[in-house]
Structures are given as C-alpha cells and as structure tokens.
Design an enzyme around this catalytic site. Structure first.
Site: not given
Ligand code: BGC
Length: 528
Positions: A34, A38, A42, A212, A269
């Site tokens: 941080d 806060d 960040d 993602d 991912e």
């Molecule tokens: C990310 C998660 C997220 C999800 C929805 C994933 O696979 O790693 O943290 O909640 O995608 O975006």
C-alpha cells in the site's frame, strides 16, 4: 554449497522467447503493498517494491486488474478497461510502473477480463435502459425466461443460477456474480473493442496479458441445459455447455495476431477437462502459455505428481508449447495449508518449490508463497465479502496482505501512520516478514532466492527436456541436460541417493548423505 555458473543473469529473460521459461510473479494488487496509506495495495506500492522483486530473481510480474471497478469481485468486474481505479492510482502511475519495472529488468503482464464486464460498465447500463431486442442488449446475453424460470439450468461459478431477471422480464447471463454480466462474443463490436483495449495497453509498453476465463467467452449454440446441478464441481474435469467450447479458439487466434504485432504474450486462465484440451489454447497460432491447474490440484504423492508432470509435458509438447507450473494463486487455498499446514506444510512447500523450479517450462510464483505464508482460516466474519462465499468457500484467506517488516500488523504493508489494512494480518506473521526472512539463510525466502539465482544461471534449467531416473519408491528423480539432477522425497523415510556430483541446493539439510522425507535437492552432475 551453491555453485556459481556462467551467465548468472538473464538466461531466461533473453531473446524473444523469454516466456518459454520465465518465472512470473503474481502481484495480487490489493494485498501486495500500500503506497498511499489507505490500507489497500496500489500501483505506487508495487513501484516501491520492484527492487525486492528484481532481487528475488523473477523475470516478470503479472498484475491483477487495476481498472476502474466497483469491486464486486476484487476488480474482476471492470467498468472501464482503459482507466485505472482511483483506489489503485492513476493512468500515469500505471505507465510509470511499466517503465520502472522494465528498468529493473522485469516484464509486465496485465490481467484482461473479456468474458464479462461490470454491471456498471457503460455498455451494460445502456443495455438495461435500451430494452429487449435493442442493439445495446445484443452486446450481452439477454434471453426471455421459461415462464417464471431462467432461460436454462446454468449455474454461476459463485453459486446459484447464472441468470438474473430485469424489471422488464428479460434475463441476463452471468457465469460469475450478478454484477458481472457475460458479453456476447457473437457480436463483432465486442471483438473490435477488446482488440482495441489490448492495443491501448500494448502501446503503453506491457509485455502481455493474462486472459481471465479464457475458456468462457463462447457458449454452446442454443444455450442448451447442462443437465445436472453441482456444475461448479465439474469445472476442469468435465464438459459444460458454457466452458471450453471449440469456438473460443478463433478469438485466441485473432488476439495472437494483435500480440504478434507487438511481440507480446497471452496466458490463458483456462479450465479444461484434461491436459489435451488445455493444450489447444497454446497451439502455435493461439496463446503462448496456459496455467496448469492440474498440477496445482495434484496431491502430495509421488505417483500423482509424476502422472501430472508426464501428462502436462506430453500435452504441451504435442503442440510445441512450454508447460507452466503453478502451486497457488488468488483463487485457491495457499499450498502450505493444502500440503498439511504447520511445519509439515511448510517443509513440503519448500520441496515443491524446488521441484517446480527444476521442471521444464515456465513457473508462476504467487505473492507470499516465497515467504511460506499459510492460508488464513480465522478471519472475522465482517471481512468475508468475496462473492464466492455463495458457493460455500471464500477466497480472502489467500489474499491477506504481505508482511514486509516490523513486529506489529500490518507489518509495513502500509506506510507508517497508514490506515488499517483491508484484511487483518495475523500477529503470528511477525516471524514471516520479508525483513526477518532476509536475515535467516534457512528461510523460505532465501530458498526461493537461491533456487531462482541458480535457475537463472544454469543452462539445464528452464526450457528443455526432462529424463526420469530410477529412484526408490516415493522419490521423484530426474535429470536435466546438461548436468543437473533433481530429487524429491515425497515418502516418509530418509533415502540415500547416490548422485554422482556436487550438491547445489537442498530444501532441508541432508544428514549422512540422505535426503529426508518431504525434501528436495539439486545436484550438478558431470554428463557422460
Ligand atoms: C479470476 C477470479 C475471478 C473470476 C471472474 C477468475 O478466474 O482469477 O479471481 O473471480 O475469474 O472474473
């Protein structure tokens, strides 16, 4: 005991194929450092810790989303993909971070979230206002219900139905939280928008993207029922009509063309039912890497680890891609805890790190694993706000802020006089701070630093082949050419291993030439 090699720096970051054996450090931004006091991590905080990361010896950072977001899912609900959320800093901070990281020899990978936006994204707000049948609604997946029931039986990854009904009677799809409506990837505007977003960040110097839910954008035609309940338990094991559909690969091919124009990389991912299906994401004209969740899910058993390693290498190798190795991330229980917790979990985690870093391919380090942080399992109820609690398990326990220094929480996570950290840091972590561990050559941090230093300089480590060697039961032993042997004793008895060579590094002190239970070692050998 460690031995110095020629080319101590840069072996794995050099050249245009750096990603094939890069060690990539995941910064979960809210919990790393941080800078403004806060209590939430960040961009400024990360800039201040770049030296730590360079000295740790990783090649690249993957930053979790910092875009403008109402934070219904920790930033994975994006309201503006070209703006930095004020809680994380400014666009200027992001640009400075990218430049500073490069000056430290670190590449930067951003997280891009293409399966869904935030429900506060202007596109979704317009879609709600515009009403059924409008072009605005066509950017998302709106459908009439079946009477009072949702359009089909799909379940959200976070629990409950994957559909929410609007006041005008139409339902919209959200495979995650209701605040994360799924985009309609049959709409060309959506394609154009994401290519433009990628260029926006590539023009600012980023080296690639972690994509993602890379398996999620395309849904089976006609949105057929899945046919059962408990669908989330099938994620990554079985076929579902909303994940890992063949059509998703066309999207990755088009992104590859964008990435190639900049020399950037794409990391999927992707949850796929098996290693072969996962390998499809990293075919030569698709993405560069995919997270290997099958490895993450493997239990601490020699047979299971060997099976997953062989399957992963074979599948990635069949398409000419490097394998990745992942032990933890911001969505799963930390591996010290998965491996049994306490001293046992920590001991196994040390061995697991040495195994991972000796395997061919690229490795991911989730912030705090280099400190041996366990899952925090007793956070007070008022902090448990993760949408995944809808599915019975939240993810805060692996997202607790990093302990840097001093003797009291939050251990230097915020600057002196800063506010309370967004999740409380356990007082016991006073013995796990970076400062404490840097002073103890037997700490987890020093083990990671030493293993990464050796890996960066040793020609056998990183990309390449592996050859299994005969070993006693419960022991995994393999050779990397030229001249490196790795052994991991997953059994519960010490074993004598006659490796002809010099011990480079071991996760536990070896006694009488024996490798103890839950321990790993690397030797430099002389090739015949
Ligand atoms: C990310 C998660 C997220 C999800 C929805 C994933 O696979 O790693 O943290 O909640 O995608 O975006």
């Amino acid at each position: 005991m460690a031995q110095q090699f020629a080319d101590p720096v840069g072996f794995s970051t050099r050249g245009s194929r750096w990603w094939r054996d890069a060690v990539i450090y995941q910064v979960y931004l809210r919990s790393f450092a941080d800078g403004d006091g806060d209590g939430v991590g960040d961009l400024l905080g990360v800039r201040g810790r770049l030296r730590y990361l360079a000295e740790l010896g990783v090649d690249a950072l993957w930053l979790t989303p910092f875009y403008r977001s109402p934070m219904a899912d920790g930033g994975y609900d994006v309201a503006d993909y070209r703006a930095v959320d004020p809680g994380f800093g400014t666009l200027g901070d992001a640009e400075s971070l990218i430049q500073d990281a490069h000056r430290h020899g670190l590449k930067v990978i951003l997280d891009i979230v293409p399966n869904h936006t935030s429900d506060r994204h202007p596109w979704f707000e317009k879609a709600v206002d515009a009403g059924p049948g409008s072009p605005e609604r066509d950017r998302y997946i709106f459908r009439p219900g079946r009477g009072e029931l949702p359009p089909n039986d799909w379940e959200s990854v976070f629990g409950g139905p994957a559909w929410t009904r609007l006041a005008d009677g139409e339902w919209y799809l959200h495979l995650f939280a209701p605040e994360q409506p799924d985009l309609n990837w049959e709409n060309p505007e959506v394609h154009a928008e994401f290519e433009d977003i990628m260029r926006f960040w590539l023009d600012r110097g980023v080296d690639g993207f972690r994509i993602d839910v890379a398996h999620g954008m395309v849904k089976a035609p006609g949105l057929p029922d899945a046919g059962h309940t408990g669908q989330i338990s099938m994620l990554g094991n079985a076929e579902l009509p909303y994940f890992d559909q063949d059509g998703v690969h066309d999207i990755h091919r088009s992104w590859r063309r964008v990435l190639d124009a900049y020399g950037g990389i794409g990391v999927a991912e992707a949850w796929a039912p098996n290693a072969e299906r996962l390998a499809r994401y990293v075919r030569p004209d698709e993405l560069h890497q995919a997270f290997n969740f099958h490895y993450l899910q493997a239990g601490w058993s020699a047979a299971e680890l060997r099976r997953v390693i062989d399957e992963s290498l074979a599948a990635a190798g069949s398409v000419g891609a490097p394998t990745t190795w992942v032990l933890s991330n911001h969505d799963v229980q930390r591996h010290v805890t998965r491996y049994g917790g306490g001293w046992l979990g920590a001991r196994r985690a040390r061995a697991a790190a040495m195994l991972m870093l000796a395997l061919p391919g690229s490795a991911y380090v989730y912030q705090g694993e280099e400190l041996g942080l366990p899952e925090v399992t007793d956070l007070p109820a008022e902090y448990l706000l993760d949408p995944q609690w809808g599915n019975g398990r939240g993810r805060e326990g692996c997202r607790v802020p990093i302990p840097w220094a001093y003797t009291e929480p939050p251990f230097g996570f915020s600057p002196p006089g800063g506010g309370e950290s967004w999740l409380p840091v356990p007082a016991e972590w006073r013995n796990l701070t970076v400062d404490v561990q840097l002073r103890d050559s037997r700490s987890m941090l020093c083990l990671y630093r030493e293993a990464l230093r050796i890996r960066a300089g040793h020609p056998a480590l990183g990309d390449g082949e592996l050859r299994w060697l005969d070993a006693p039961e419960g022991v995994l032993m393999f050779e990397r050419e030229p001249g490196l042997v790795c052994a991991v004793n997953v059994g519960d008895e010490p074993v004598r291993l006659d490796v002809p060579g010099t011990l480079l590094l071991s996760s536990e002190r070896m006694k009488d030439g024996k490798l103890g239970p839950d321990a790993a070692a690397w030797w430099a050998t002389v090739s015949a």
